[in-house]
Design a protein around this motif. Sequence first.
Motif, PDB file in Angstrom:
ATOM      1  N   ILE A  98      -6.187  10.528 -20.022  1.00  0.00           N
ATOM      2  CA  ILE A  98      -6.473  10.771 -18.609  1.00  0.00           C
ATOM      3  C   ILE A  98      -5.220  10.403 -17.818  1.00  0.00           C
ATOM      4  O   ILE A  98      -4.403   9.597 -18.277  1.00  0.00           O
ATOM      5  CB  ILE A  98      -7.682   9.948 -18.118  1.00  0.00           C
ATOM      6  CG1 ILE A  98      -7.420   8.452 -18.252  1.00  0.00           C
ATOM      7  CG2 ILE A  98      -8.947  10.347 -18.838  1.00  0.00           C
ATOM      8  CD1 ILE A  98      -8.449   7.598 -17.565  1.00  0.00           C
ATOM      9  N   PRO A  99      -5.041  10.980 -16.651  1.00  0.00           N
ATOM     10  CA  PRO A  99      -3.850  10.629 -15.858  1.00  0.00           C
ATOM     11  C   PRO A  99      -3.858   9.137 -15.492  1.00  0.00           C
ATOM     12  O   PRO A  99      -4.898   8.586 -15.126  1.00  0.00           O
ATOM     13  CB  PRO A  99      -3.978  11.497 -14.610  1.00  0.00           C
ATOM     14  CG  PRO A  99      -4.934  12.573 -14.968  1.00  0.00           C
ATOM     15  CD  PRO A  99      -5.835  12.025 -16.020  1.00  0.00           C
ATOM     16  N   PHE A 110       1.210   5.907  -7.293  1.00  0.00           N
ATOM     17  CA  PHE A 110       0.070   6.773  -7.618  1.00  0.00           C
ATOM     18  C   PHE A 110       0.538   8.206  -7.846  1.00  0.00           C
ATOM     19  O   PHE A 110       0.136   8.857  -8.822  1.00  0.00           O
ATOM     20  CB  PHE A 110      -0.967   6.700  -6.497  1.00  0.00           C
ATOM     21  CG  PHE A 110      -2.076   7.695  -6.620  1.00  0.00           C
ATOM     22  CD1 PHE A 110      -3.123   7.485  -7.499  1.00  0.00           C
ATOM     23  CD2 PHE A 110      -2.075   8.852  -5.851  1.00  0.00           C
ATOM     24  CE1 PHE A 110      -4.152   8.405  -7.616  1.00  0.00           C
ATOM     25  CE2 PHE A 110      -3.102   9.770  -5.956  1.00  0.00           C
ATOM     26  CZ  PHE A 110      -4.137   9.544  -6.839  1.00  0.00           C
ATOM     27  N   VAL A 111       1.362   8.723  -6.962  1.00  0.00           N
ATOM     28  CA  VAL A 111       1.874  10.092  -7.094  1.00  0.00           C
ATOM     29  C   VAL A 111       2.717  10.221  -8.356  1.00  0.00           C
ATOM     30  O   VAL A 111       2.613  11.207  -9.094  1.00  0.00           O
ATOM     31  CB  VAL A 111       2.673  10.493  -5.833  1.00  0.00           C
ATOM     32  CG1 VAL A 111       3.382  11.814  -6.023  1.00  0.00           C
ATOM     33  CG2 VAL A 111       1.751  10.550  -4.624  1.00  0.00           C
ATOM     34  N   PHE A 112       3.543   9.221  -8.631  1.00  0.00           N
ATOM     35  CA  PHE A 112       4.399   9.240  -9.822  1.00  0.00           C
ATOM     36  C   PHE A 112       3.573   9.229 -11.104  1.00  0.00           C
ATOM     37  O   PHE A 112       3.919   9.891 -12.078  1.00  0.00           O
ATOM     38  CB  PHE A 112       5.341   8.032  -9.785  1.00  0.00           C
ATOM     39  CG  PHE A 112       6.173   7.879 -11.019  1.00  0.00           C
ATOM     40  CD1 PHE A 112       7.257   8.704 -11.252  1.00  0.00           C
ATOM     41  CD2 PHE A 112       5.865   6.913 -11.956  1.00  0.00           C
ATOM     42  CE1 PHE A 112       8.022   8.566 -12.392  1.00  0.00           C
ATOM     43  CE2 PHE A 112       6.619   6.759 -13.107  1.00  0.00           C
ATOM     44  CZ  PHE A 112       7.705   7.593 -13.318  1.00  0.00           C
ATOM     45  N   GLU A 113       2.480   8.501 -11.117  1.00  0.00           N
ATOM     46  CA  GLU A 113       1.676   8.328 -12.327  1.00  0.00           C
ATOM     47  C   GLU A 113       0.790   9.531 -12.646  1.00  0.00           C
ATOM     48  O   GLU A 113       0.136   9.539 -13.685  1.00  0.00           O
ATOM     49  CB  GLU A 113       0.804   7.074 -12.210  1.00  0.00           C
ATOM     50  CG  GLU A 113       1.583   5.787 -12.312  1.00  0.00           C
ATOM     51  CD  GLU A 113       2.165   5.566 -13.695  1.00  0.00           C
ATOM     52  OE1 GLU A 113       1.405   5.617 -14.669  1.00  0.00           O
ATOM     53  OE2 GLU A 113       3.375   5.347 -13.789  1.00  0.00           O
ATOM     54  N   LYS A 114       0.767  10.546 -11.794  1.00  0.00           N
ATOM     55  CA  LYS A 114      -0.060  11.720 -12.063  1.00  0.00           C
ATOM     56  C   LYS A 114       0.379  12.455 -13.326  1.00  0.00           C
ATOM     57  O   LYS A 114      -0.439  13.083 -13.992  1.00  0.00           O
ATOM     58  CB  LYS A 114      -0.030  12.688 -10.878  1.00  0.00           C
ATOM     59  CG  LYS A 114      -0.880  12.252  -9.722  1.00  0.00           C
ATOM     60  CD  LYS A 114      -0.860  13.307  -8.640  1.00  0.00           C
ATOM     61  CE  LYS A 114      -1.747  12.893  -7.497  1.00  0.00           C
ATOM     62  NZ  LYS A 114      -1.752  13.880  -6.414  1.00  0.00           N
ATOM     63  N   ALA A 132      -3.703   3.728 -11.183  1.00  0.00           N
ATOM     64  CA  ALA A 132      -2.906   3.425  -9.996  1.00  0.00           C
ATOM     65  C   ALA A 132      -3.725   3.533  -8.717  1.00  0.00           C
ATOM     66  O   ALA A 132      -3.395   2.894  -7.709  1.00  0.00           O
ATOM     67  CB  ALA A 132      -1.698   4.349  -9.930  1.00  0.00           C
ATOM     68  N   ALA A 133      -4.805   4.288  -8.745  1.00  0.00           N
ATOM     69  CA  ALA A 133      -5.667   4.403  -7.568  1.00  0.00           C
ATOM     70  C   ALA A 133      -6.301   3.053  -7.221  1.00  0.00           C
ATOM     71  O   ALA A 133      -6.593   2.783  -6.053  1.00  0.00           O
ATOM     72  CB  ALA A 133      -6.752   5.450  -7.798  1.00  0.00           C
ATOM     73  N   GLY A 134      -6.496   2.207  -8.224  1.00  0.00           N
ATOM     74  CA  GLY A 134      -7.008   0.856  -7.964  1.00  0.00           C
ATOM     75  C   GLY A 134      -6.063   0.047  -7.106  1.00  0.00           C
ATOM     76  O   GLY A 134      -6.490  -0.733  -6.250  1.00  0.00           O
ATOM     77  N   CYS A 173       0.839  -1.202   0.000  1.00  0.00           N
ATOM     78  CA  CYS A 173       0.000   0.000   0.000  1.00  0.00           C
ATOM     79  C   CYS A 173       0.877   1.256   0.000  1.00  0.00           C
ATOM     80  O   CYS A 173       0.608   2.201  -0.743  1.00  0.00           O
ATOM     81  CB  CYS A 173      -0.939  -0.011   1.202  1.00  0.00           C
ATOM     82  SG  CYS A 173      -2.129   1.342   1.196  1.00  0.00           S
ATOM     83  N   CYS A 174       1.932   1.244   0.818  1.00  0.00           N
ATOM     84  CA  CYS A 174       2.858   2.391   0.837  1.00  0.00           C
ATOM     85  C   CYS A 174       3.504   2.603  -0.522  1.00  0.00           C
ATOM     86  O   CYS A 174       3.592   3.729  -1.017  1.00  0.00           O
ATOM     87  CB  CYS A 174       3.930   2.191   1.911  1.00  0.00           C
ATOM     88  SG  CYS A 174       3.291   2.279   3.584  1.00  0.00           S
TER      89      CYS A 174
END
Length: 163
Positions: free
Chosen positions: A123-124, A110-114, A129-131, A103-104
């Motif tokens: 779309i971002p 997730f932050v990197f994939e923005k 990655a939020a999944g 999860c960490c």
Amino acid sequence: MKRFLKIFDSLEEILAGSLFGVMCITVLCQMFSRIFLHKALLYSEEISRFCYIWIVFLCISLGEKTREHFNVTVFLQWVKGVPDQILGLVTSLVCCGIHGYLCCWSIQFFVFEKVVKSAAMEIPMSVVAAGMVLGFFLGSIRCLVNVAGHIRALAGTGERREG
């Protein structure tokens, strides 16, 4: 309140089932378009791929809920009573640690994939990655619930809930 808890308890099932329906409809539309209209839809492949990724990570949590992950049933059929509870507790603790660690890392991903955008829909990729984040977070919660159930069973205050 009970209705809310029941909906939350089946969150993975509702989301995964809905996404599976969207994925199937999208693939069927793509097939129809290719076979009968002789044109490919631009967005259907990305939509179905993104839905599939979300389904995979949500079902990780669903597997923890039903205790279908990380079990060797051939070995467990000979272990009963307190040793079974201890083995289940250790297994749940290990899985909880793995889910927490992943999860960490998925939050960092997730932050990197923005900044990355998808090819067709632009779309971002953090939406995909939020999944991962949601799946590992819910998996961690499910593992903690399993740990609490094993501790209650070892303390003699309750029986372990069967999946």
